[in-house]
Enzyme design. Structure first.
Site, short mmCIF file in Angstrom:
data_model
loop_
_atom_site.label_atom_id
_atom_site.label_comp_id
_atom_site.label_asym_id
_atom_site.label_seq_id
_atom_site.Cartn_x
_atom_site.Cartn_y
_atom_site.Cartn_z
N THR A 17 64.19 51.05 93.43
CA THR A 17 64.64 50.84 92.05
C THR A 17 66.00 51.49 91.85
O THR A 17 66.19 52.67 92.15
CB THR A 17 63.63 51.45 91.06
OG1 THR A 17 62.33 50.91 91.34
CG2 THR A 17 64.02 51.11 89.63
N CYS A 157 58.56 56.64 88.96
CA CYS A 157 59.09 55.39 88.39
C CYS A 157 59.38 55.51 86.90
O CYS A 157 60.52 55.58 86.48
CB CYS A 157 58.11 54.24 88.63
SG CYS A 157 58.00 53.73 90.36
N ARG A 228 54.77 63.56 92.65
CA ARG A 228 56.19 63.46 92.33
C ARG A 228 56.42 63.42 90.82
O ARG A 228 55.81 62.63 90.11
CB ARG A 228 56.81 62.23 92.99
CG ARG A 228 57.01 62.38 94.49
CD ARG A 228 57.54 61.10 95.09
NE ARG A 228 56.54 60.04 95.09
CZ ARG A 228 56.80 58.80 95.51
NH1 ARG A 228 58.01 58.47 95.93
NH2 ARG A 228 55.83 57.89 95.50
#
Length: 317
Positions: A17, A157, A228
């Site tokens: 991304t 994300c 994460r």
């Protein structure tokens, strides 16, 4: 590394991304520099954003429609055919690399903004003394109501990708309002949870300094080992600043990774606690005997996921 082994006719496909334009503006010049080859003459690029949902056993790689793109119409066709050979859900060929990059950036930004809305509602309804989940369930009876829930927004994300889009917008002279305001709300939810727990303890006459707290879960989502950008750390850090002695337990997380990343040693065994915070809704947590974890009648339980029985919790997000 890729540039060093690049040869004429190769196609480099990116899945990470990034902000729109990154492949051509940042990645391609590096490939040209280390390969000595010319873009769209000697080598080509494709972009097909990853759509994996960590921990999801149903929506796996081949079952999620794949966005594809290429640096020329011919390369776009080759890239699309490559993914079509394994993606049973089909593909969507975007008209350019930049469009494909943008599509991924807004997927996660849209989810982030929607969660920030219900998180803001949770802050408002907390002041009103009404339960956010009750409100959302009532509103959800309308067919077109979007069913988002409040919570900690972490991971690699959703909590990160909106900044890519904001960065690109700002580089073009536009300061995004909605995207960044949503990020600010979501980034402060961990602090709100910790402060709410402290207030609940004070209401019950408990001493905060030196009290024992248990946080259940440190991964960024349920039934998944990924730590994460976990926002559980925000809850932990805020409680520590109140001189609370905090244990974190998570059977999914790797202890060594947690220590290396956050400097926190996960606990193996339970004590009894003045406050218990369900931060991640691992299935195994739903069957815990919470009464045995409580130090006494003044101990409080805060449910950030609204998944425990309301009979046992003092408050929930």
């Amino acid at each position: 590394m890729v540039g060093d082994v690049l040869k004429p006719g190769d196609i480099v496909i990116y899945e990470s991304t990034v902000y729109p334009g990154c492949t051509e503006e940042d990645c391609v010049p590096v490939l040209e520099k280390f390969s000595g080859l010319k873009f769209n003459s000697d080598f080509y690029c494709g972009y097909s954003p990853e759509r994996i949902n960590p921990g999801d056993k149903v929506n796996t790689l081949t079952k999620i429609k794949k966005v594809t793109s290429g640096s020329t119409p011919e390369i776009a066709e080759i890239v699309d055919s490559l993914y079509k050979s394994i993606i049973t859900a089909g593909t969507h060929k975007a008209p350019s690399l930049k469009v494909a990059e943008a599509s991924k950036a807004i997927e996660n930004a849209q989810r982030d903004i929607n969660i920030s809305f219900v998180n803001e509602l949770a802050l408002i309804f907390d002041r009103m003394g009404i339960d956010t989940t009750d409100v959302l369930e009532a509103a959800g009876t309308k067919w077109n109501f979007l069913r988002y829930k409040p919570g900690l927004v972490g991971g690699h994300c959703i909590g990160v990708d909106p900044y890519y889009l904001a960065h690109k917008a700002e580089s073009l002279g536009y300061h995004p309002q909605v995207i960044l305001s949503g990020r600010r709300i979501n980034d402060n939810i961990g602090i709100f949870i910790a402060n709410k727990v402290v207030k609940l303890m004070i209401q019950k006459g408990s001493s905060i300094k030196g009290s024992k707290a248990l946080i259940l879960g440190i991964t960024f989502k349920e039934n998944c080992p990924d730590i994460r950008n976990s926002k559980v750390i925000d809850v932990y850090s805020e409680l520590v600043q109140f001189d609370v002695d905090v244990d974190i337990y998570d059977p999914f997380a790797n202890k060594e990774e947690v220590f290396n990343e956050y400097g926190i040693t996960l606990c193996d065994t339970f004590k009894t606690y003045d406050s218990i915070i369900l931060a991640v809704s691992h299935d195994s947590f739903l069957n815990l005997d919470f009464d045995k974890l409580k130090k006494g009648t003044n101990s409080i339980i805060f449910d950030t996921k609204a998944c425990l029985s309301r009979d046992i919790v003092d408050s929930r997000l």
